[in-house]
Design a protein around this motif. Structure first.
Motif, mmCIF file in Angstrom:
data_model
loop_
_atom_site.group_PDB
_atom_site.id
_atom_site.type_symbol
_atom_site.label_atom_id
_atom_site.label_comp_id
_atom_site.label_asym_id
_atom_site.label_seq_id
_atom_site.Cartn_x
_atom_site.Cartn_y
_atom_site.Cartn_z
ATOM 1 N N ALA A 142 0.769 -1.115 0.078
ATOM 2 C CA ALA A 142 -0.173 0.168 -0.117
ATOM 3 C C ALA A 142 0.876 1.356 -0.250
ATOM 4 C CB ALA A 142 -0.974 0.055 1.291
ATOM 5 N N ASP A 143 2.151 1.361 0.558
ATOM 6 C CA ASP A 143 2.916 2.304 0.350
ATOM 7 C C ASP A 143 3.880 2.526 -0.970
ATOM 8 O OD1 ASP A 143 4.795 4.382 1.225
ATOM 9 O OD2 ASP A 143 5.336 3.420 3.042
ATOM 10 N N PRO A 144 3.202 3.692 -1.648
ATOM 11 C CA PRO A 144 4.371 4.006 -2.808
ATOM 12 C C PRO A 144 5.699 3.903 -2.787
ATOM 13 C CG PRO A 144 2.542 5.726 -2.455
ATOM 14 C CD PRO A 144 2.624 4.676 -1.384
ATOM 15 N N LYS A 145 6.279 4.393 -1.473
ATOM 16 C CA LYS A 145 7.524 4.863 -1.300
ATOM 17 C C LYS A 145 8.181 3.470 -1.143
ATOM 18 C CE LYS A 145 6.732 8.938 1.350
ATOM 19 N NZ LYS A 145 6.917 9.632 2.445
ATOM 20 N N LEU A 146 7.628 2.242 -0.820
ATOM 21 C CA LEU A 146 8.203 0.932 -0.779
ATOM 22 C C LEU A 146 7.941 -0.049 -1.697
ATOM 23 C CD1 LEU A 146 7.277 0.117 3.236
ATOM 24 C CD2 LEU A 146 9.487 1.059 2.372
ATOM 25 N N VAL A 147 6.857 0.207 -2.633
ATOM 26 C CA VAL A 147 6.528 -0.288 -3.644
ATOM 27 C C VAL A 147 5.920 0.443 -4.987
ATOM 28 C CG1 VAL A 147 5.170 -2.370 -4.737
ATOM 29 C CG2 VAL A 147 6.160 -2.708 -2.558
ATOM 30 N N GLU A 148 6.983 0.752 -5.838
ATOM 31 C CA GLU A 148 6.438 1.796 -6.739
ATOM 32 C C GLU A 148 5.007 1.296 -7.515
ATOM 33 O OE1 GLU A 148 9.622 2.597 -9.235
ATOM 34 O OE2 GLU A 148 10.614 3.803 -7.572
ATOM 35 N N ASP A 149 4.568 1.999 -8.512
ATOM 36 C CA ASP A 149 3.427 1.759 -9.164
ATOM 37 C C ASP A 149 3.495 0.318 -10.101
ATOM 38 O OD1 ASP A 149 1.883 3.616 -7.839
ATOM 39 O OD2 ASP A 149 1.638 4.994 -9.770
ATOM 40 N N GLU A 150 4.406 0.486 -10.856
ATOM 41 C CA GLU A 150 4.742 -0.471 -12.015
ATOM 42 C C GLU A 150 4.789 -1.850 -11.052
ATOM 43 O OE1 GLU A 150 6.605 -1.243 -16.257
ATOM 44 O OE2 GLU A 150 7.967 -1.099 -14.635
ATOM 45 N N PRO A 151 5.868 -2.040 -10.188
ATOM 46 C CA PRO A 151 5.695 -3.479 -9.668
ATOM 47 C C PRO A 151 4.544 -3.951 -9.048
ATOM 48 C CG PRO A 151 7.627 -2.174 -8.946
ATOM 49 C CD PRO A 151 7.040 -1.079 -9.718
ATOM 50 N N LEU A 152 3.505 -2.942 -8.503
ATOM 51 C CA LEU A 152 2.529 -3.010 -7.987
ATOM 52 C C LEU A 152 1.517 -3.775 -9.003
ATOM 53 C CD1 LEU A 152 0.509 -3.532 -5.673
ATOM 54 C CD2 LEU A 152 -0.064 -1.245 -5.642
ATOM 55 N N LEU A 153 1.539 -3.105 -10.114
ATOM 56 C CA LEU A 153 0.881 -3.281 -11.353
ATOM 57 C C LEU A 153 0.940 -4.744 -11.701
ATOM 58 C CD1 LEU A 153 -1.575 -2.741 -13.465
ATOM 59 C CD2 LEU A 153 0.463 -1.542 -14.817
ATOM 60 N N LEU A 154 2.380 -5.089 -11.935
ATOM 61 C CA LEU A 154 2.551 -6.572 -12.233
ATOM 62 C C LEU A 154 2.083 -7.262 -11.223
ATOM 63 C CD1 LEU A 154 6.370 -5.644 -13.288
ATOM 64 C CD2 LEU A 154 4.568 -6.259 -14.891
ATOM 65 N N ILE A 155 2.217 -7.106 -9.823
ATOM 66 C CA ILE A 155 1.619 -7.977 -8.907
ATOM 67 C C ILE A 155 0.293 -8.410 -9.063
ATOM 68 C CG2 ILE A 155 1.589 -8.524 -6.371
ATOM 69 C CD1 ILE A 155 3.988 -7.052 -5.894
ATOM 70 N N LEU A 156 -0.277 -7.286 -9.320
ATOM 71 C CA LEU A 156 -1.805 -7.257 -9.383
ATOM 72 C C LEU A 156 -2.401 -8.236 -10.849
ATOM 73 C CD1 LEU A 156 -2.922 -3.503 -8.500
ATOM 74 C CD2 LEU A 156 -3.441 -5.492 -7.418
ATOM 75 N N CYS A 157 -1.539 -7.847 -11.845
ATOM 76 C CA CYS A 157 -1.726 -8.528 -13.010
ATOM 77 C C CYS A 157 -1.527 -10.236 -12.664
ATOM 78 C CB CYS A 157 -1.143 -8.406 -14.270
ATOM 79 S SG CYS A 157 -1.413 -6.577 -14.902
ATOM 80 N N ALA A 158 -0.442 -10.325 -11.890
ATOM 81 C CA ALA A 158 -0.130 -11.858 -11.813
ATOM 82 C C ALA A 158 -1.238 -12.528 -10.809
ATOM 83 C CB ALA A 158 1.128 -12.006 -11.168
#
Length: 228
Positions: free
Chosen positions: A194-210
């Motif tokens: 949930a923290d954009p400082k720890l996990v940026e948008d693109e890695p989170l988007l990839l995780i969501l897609c997975a």
């Protein structure tokens, strides 16, 4: 093991009669009917759905999401909404939905990401969704893929044999997520995601897609392909 308890006794015929469907004469022969119906776009119009007409369109949990996905009638944010609905972390749910709306369709990091996935799944008629989701994450970065490729075989990933060296932060996040999704979890704490400082948008988007692949299957990768 036989379904009859008194077989080969004087009560066997009585037991057989008691297990028959009442008022129904059994057929002497039968025929198997295979359903080859595949949902089409016209069949999946929400305005034709009885549930939709009765309850309106406001925040409904679609009862036919899988069929609509097969017909290419589902959006990325709708799939994401269905996936995050049971999540208890409100900040992560909100961030996931915002990213899904901005994206508009299923995301690949680059053309080489697609090429790596195609090569690994070549010749596989059907694949396990969790395995495919993990491969999707591991193949997103060339450096991560080089370090994990030897552990990946059709339908199986031996994470115990992987030793990451000199990995970037995004690569390590994706590796943890791949390992978690392969075993049935997100692979990272909700607070962290949930923290954009720890996990940026693109890695989170990839995780969501997975996570969507793991839940809904490979058809998810076609979502938004034909959008203008």
């Amino acid at each position: 093991m036989s379904k009859y308890f008194v077989r080969d006794t004087s009560l066997a015929e009585l037991e057989r009669m008691m297990m028959e469907v009442p008022n129904f004469a059994p057929r002497r022969s039968s025929r198997t009917v295979l359903c080859r119906y595949h949902p089409q776009e016209a069949d999946m119009d929400c305005h034709s759905c009885h549930h939709y007409r009765r309850n309106g369109s406001g925040n409904l949990a679609c009862l036919h999401l899988t069929e609509r996905l097969q017909a290419g009638m589902v959006t990325m944010d709708e799939l994401t909404a269905g996936m995050v609905r049971p999540w208890k972390h409100s900040r992560l749910k909100k961030r996931a939905m915002e990213i899904a709306r901005r994206t508009g369709g299923f995301h690949f990091k680059e053309q080489l990401h697609i090429a790596r996935m195609l090569k690994m799944t070549e010749g596989e008629a059907s694949v396990n969704s969790r395995w495919l989701a993990a491969v999707y994450l591991l193949s997103a970065h060339a450096g991560l893929w080089q370090q994990t490729l030897a552990a990946v075989t059709p339908g199986k990933i031996d994470f115990s044999s992987v030793r990451l060296r000199n990995s970037t932060v995004p690569e390590y996040i994706l590796y943890r997520a791949a390992k978690g999704i392969y075993s049935g979890t997100l692979g990272a704490a909700s607070e962290e995601l949930a923290d954009p400082k720890l996990v940026e948008d693109e890695p989170l988007l990839l995780i969501l897609c997975a996570a969507l692949i793991a839940r809904y299957g490979p058809e998810v990768m076609n979502v938004g392909r034909n959008r203008k």
